[in-house]
Scaffold this motif. Structure first.
Motif, PDB file in Angstrom:
ATOM      1  N   GLY A  26      25.124 -38.800   9.105  1.00 34.50           N
ATOM      2  CA  GLY A  26      26.106 -38.668  10.149  1.00 34.50           C
ATOM      3  C   GLY A  26      26.453 -37.142  10.789  1.00 34.50           C
ATOM      4  N   PRO A  27      27.601 -36.763  11.293  1.00 35.77           N
ATOM      5  CA  PRO A  27      28.623 -37.484  11.386  1.00 35.77           C
ATOM      6  C   PRO A  27      28.248 -38.608  12.541  1.00 35.77           C
ATOM      7  N   PHE A  28      29.185 -39.850  12.091  1.00 38.00           N
ATOM      8  CA  PHE A  28      28.848 -41.147  13.005  1.00 38.00           C
ATOM      9  C   PHE A  28      29.974 -41.436  14.112  1.00 38.00           C
ATOM     10  N   PRO A  29      29.499 -41.823  15.269  1.00 40.73           N
ATOM     11  CA  PRO A  29      30.514 -42.421  15.961  1.00 40.73           C
ATOM     12  C   PRO A  29      31.281 -43.652  15.335  1.00 40.73           C
ATOM     13  N   ALA A  30      32.520 -44.151  15.586  1.00 44.12           N
ATOM     14  CA  ALA A  30      32.859 -45.457  14.962  1.00 44.12           C
ATOM     15  C   ALA A  30      33.350 -46.270  15.763  1.00 44.12           C
ATOM     16  N   VAL A  31      33.663 -47.564  15.344  1.00 45.47           N
ATOM     17  CA  VAL A  31      34.217 -48.694  16.390  1.00 45.47           C
ATOM     18  C   VAL A  31      35.453 -49.168  15.361  1.00 45.47           C
ATOM     19  N   ILE A  32      36.561 -49.058  15.705  1.00 42.03           N
ATOM     20  CA  ILE A  32      37.502 -49.721  14.912  1.00 42.03           C
ATOM     21  C   ILE A  32      37.674 -51.151  15.446  1.00 42.03           C
ATOM     22  N   VAL A  33      37.637 -51.876  14.244  1.00 38.65           N
ATOM     23  CA  VAL A  33      37.544 -53.268  14.417  1.00 38.65           C
ATOM     24  C   VAL A  33      38.817 -54.169  13.871  1.00 38.65           C
ATOM     25  N   TYR A  34      39.667 -54.570  14.810  1.00 36.05           N
ATOM     26  CA  TYR A  34      40.627 -55.350  14.289  1.00 36.05           C
ATOM     27  C   TYR A  34      40.668 -56.657  13.392  1.00 36.05           C
ATOM     28  N   GLY A  35      41.131 -56.524  12.195  1.00 35.93           N
ATOM     29  CA  GLY A  35      41.156 -57.694  11.531  1.00 35.93           C
ATOM     30  C   GLY A  35      40.091 -58.492  10.963  1.00 35.93           C
ATOM     31  N   LEU A  60      32.688 -38.816  10.342  1.00 31.46           N
ATOM     32  CA  LEU A  60      32.900 -39.408  11.490  1.00 31.46           C
ATOM     33  C   LEU A  60      33.300 -38.514  12.744  1.00 31.46           C
ATOM     34  N   ASN A  61      32.605 -38.479  13.823  1.00 33.05           N
ATOM     35  CA  ASN A  61      32.905 -37.611  14.910  1.00 33.05           C
ATOM     36  C   ASN A  61      33.844 -38.448  15.674  1.00 33.05           C
ATOM     37  N   SER A  62      34.226 -37.611  16.885  1.00 31.42           N
ATOM     38  CA  SER A  62      35.245 -37.998  17.727  1.00 31.42           C
ATOM     39  C   SER A  62      35.177 -39.159  18.594  1.00 31.42           C
ATOM     40  N   SER A  63      33.824 -39.542  18.684  1.00 33.13           N
ATOM     41  CA  SER A  63      33.575 -40.650  19.618  1.00 33.13           C
ATOM     42  C   SER A  63      34.101 -42.069  18.936  1.00 33.13           C
TER      43      SER A  63
END
Length: 555
Positions: A157-166, A239-242
């Motif tokens: 990392g650091p990695f970009p991240a995707v927030i996955v709902y539920g 995690l980075n800010s992307s």
């Protein structure tokens, strides 16, 4: 909700008040996301100049927080989609910089009539580890907290991240394989479903009261913003800010709202979001079989309490979801729809996507929006092979700063939309606000204009361009170029070479006789300046993709 859809699915005047939302504005940061030249032809027609430059994206939750927005006590009712480029005072914006405060007007109207308010808390703290994010929030003497699990991809990392709902959203294996982390967010911990409107539950309502008029979708979006707060405070070692956000069905509604109301989210990916999601509300009311607005309002307290006044009268809304799409511009947006389940209102999703795409065009970022409903599998929230490549392209372009976005609108033939039926406004050419700039607006921002050479003499020329193709069908875009004199109308004709047939079209009046096609402008798109090229209209056709010779006649 209708029982035919699986659990977790979406869809089964006072005196004027002046809102001066000069909320605390977090330190502005700007990130230059280098995008390679985006030459991909699409219904969104990206400005060549814009694509060759770095895209500047805001790094604060809401850049227009300092805009003074005066909300009128009443507004005109209309069955057509509101003009996203006309301000509340009746004037139209003419520059990119003016969009910031126009977007804030749309935000305030949307909060007041559809979603409810999204407050800024006094304090947010937390931690980020390789497996979990903790969030602690305080506001007005109250405190609450929640957490989310983290799954990292391989590599360092650091990695970009995707927030996955539920746990329901874009394919997490593709996200991880593309080099982005997955943040598994439980939206119910922040805004719970299954509660009455007068006794809402979750971390948001712990702070702001169980009788808050803010709906669950906005409460959950507030939670996404607090996760991003903590990531930004963490120092970026993991995690980075992307950041991206995704969800399917009811979680697709949530992801859409989260992306619209936080400008730090670089990529928004709602899937099959239905009524109360991407689908244009005026269109939902007319799309047979789609979940009615009253049902979406009553099934769960998703939408704000104020929306009760519009469930049977969407024409009375001062905004619609095409403008919520526009709020995301110019950031990345990949909308995925399911045309096989009527309840999900895919045609209304296409209406909103086409309408919002006009904002992207005006900002010179046309290829940053993609819409895809042309899928074979009708299973709700299925992982679809048709979406894998554009998902990878979107992650690379918007979260990793490499490659180009998919930049296409691909509608299923049975659920295509025609924007001309829904608007009486045109898309402006938004120029630079820099008084010292020597670049003309057409050079900087006109996404409808390309660099095609003009015809010699007066008159017009036209060409068909293949935007995308699939087994048995394809999408075409038609570009019209004016000659040495401006034109106010056009008629196009061509002959198919091999049995092709137009099955649906938008922004033109099309007739076919055998292999011969005739298309006329629909009024608003007939005027083209001297020497300029306009991406005038588009269609879905059966058969093998082709680029026939087109005859253009001035009318």
């Amino acid at each position: 909700m209708a029982s035919s859809i699986a659990p977790g699915c979406a869809p089964p005047s006072p005196d004027p008040l002046v809102h001066q939302r000069a909320r605390h504005r977090r330190g502005l940061r700007f990130a230059l996301v280098a995008l390679a030249s985006i030459a991909l032809a699409s219904a969104l027609a990206l400005s060549t100049r814009f694509s060759a430059e770095a895209q500047v994206q805001a790094r604060s939750e809401w850049d227009g927080a300092d805009c003074a927005v005066a909300i009128p006590g009443s507004w005109a009712s209309s069955s057509l989609l509101p003009d996203p480029f006309t301000k509340l005072d009746g004037t139209r914006i003419t520059t990119r910089d003016q969009w910031e405060c126009r977007r804030s007007e749309i935000k305030e109207l949307a909060e007041r009539t559809i979603y409810g308010d999204k407050p800024q808390p006094d304090s947010v703290t937390g931690t980020v580890t390789s497996s979990r994010i903790t969030v602690n929030v305080s506001d007005n003497g109250r405190s609450t907290g929640f957490s989310a699990s983290v799954q990292l991809p391989s590599g360092s990392g650091p990695f970009p991240a995707v927030i996955v709902y539920g746990g329901f959203g874009a394919d997490t294996q593709t996200i991880l394989a593309s080099g982005a982390a997955v943040i598994n967010y439980d939206p119910g911990a922040v805004g719970a479903e299954g509660t009455p409107r007068n006794n809402k539950q979750g971390a948001f309502y712990t702070l702001y009261g169980a009788t808050s008029s803010t709906g669950v979708l906005m409460a959950q979006a507030w939670g996404v913003s607090r996760i991003i707060d903590v990531i930004e405070q963490s120092g970026g070692s993991i995690l980075n800010s992307s950041t991206g956000v995704t969800g399917c069905s009811r979680y697709g509604k949530g992801a859409f709202v989260a992306g619209a109301f936080d400008q730090r989210i670089d990529l928004t990916m709602p899937i099959e979001s239905g009524s109360g999601g991407v689908g244009a509300m005026r269109s939902i009311a007319q799309e047979s079989g789609s979940q009615p607005l009253s049902s979406a309002y009553g099934e769960q307290p998703w939408l704000g309490d104020a929306f009760s006044a519009y469930t049977g009268n969407p024409a009375g809304l001062p905004v619609d979801t095409h403008e919520i799409v526009g709020m995301i511009a110019p950031r990345g947006l990949f909308i995925m729809d399911n045309p096989h389940v009527e309840w999900l209102g895919a045609r209304s999703g296409a209406v909103a996507a086409l309408g919002g795409a006009e904002v992207y065009k005006a900002l010179g970022a046309g290829s940053n929006l993609s819409y895809h409903s042309n899928v074979a599998d009708g299973t709700h929230c299925a992982t679809r092979s048709e979406w894998r490549t554009p998902l990878q392209q979107s992650i690379n372009a918007f979260l990793k700063g490499s490659g180009t976005p998919p930049g296409v609108i691909t509608m299923h033939p049975s659920k295509s939309a025609n924007l001309s039926q829904w608007r009486n406004w045109t898309t402006p050419t938004l120029g630079s606000a820099d008084p010292g700039s020597t670049t003309t607006p057409a050079e900087t921002t006109s996404p409808a204009e390309t660099t095609s050479p003009p015809p010699t003499g007066s008159g017009c020329t036209a060409r068909v361009e293949v935007a995308s193709s699939w087994n048995g069908g394809w999408q075409g875009n038609v570009h019209v170029t004016a000659g040495s004199a401006a034109i106010s109308g056009w008629r196009l004709t061509w002959t198919w070479p091999g049995g092709q047939r137009i099955t649906s079209s938008w922004n033109a009046t099309v007739t076919s006789s055998g292999a011969t096609v005739t298309a006329d402008d629909v009024g608003w798109n007939g005027s083209i300046a001297s020497g300029q090229t306009q991406n005038a209209w588009g269609f879905i056709a059966s058969g093998t993709s082709t680029t026939p010779t087109v005859t253009c006649t001035v009318t």
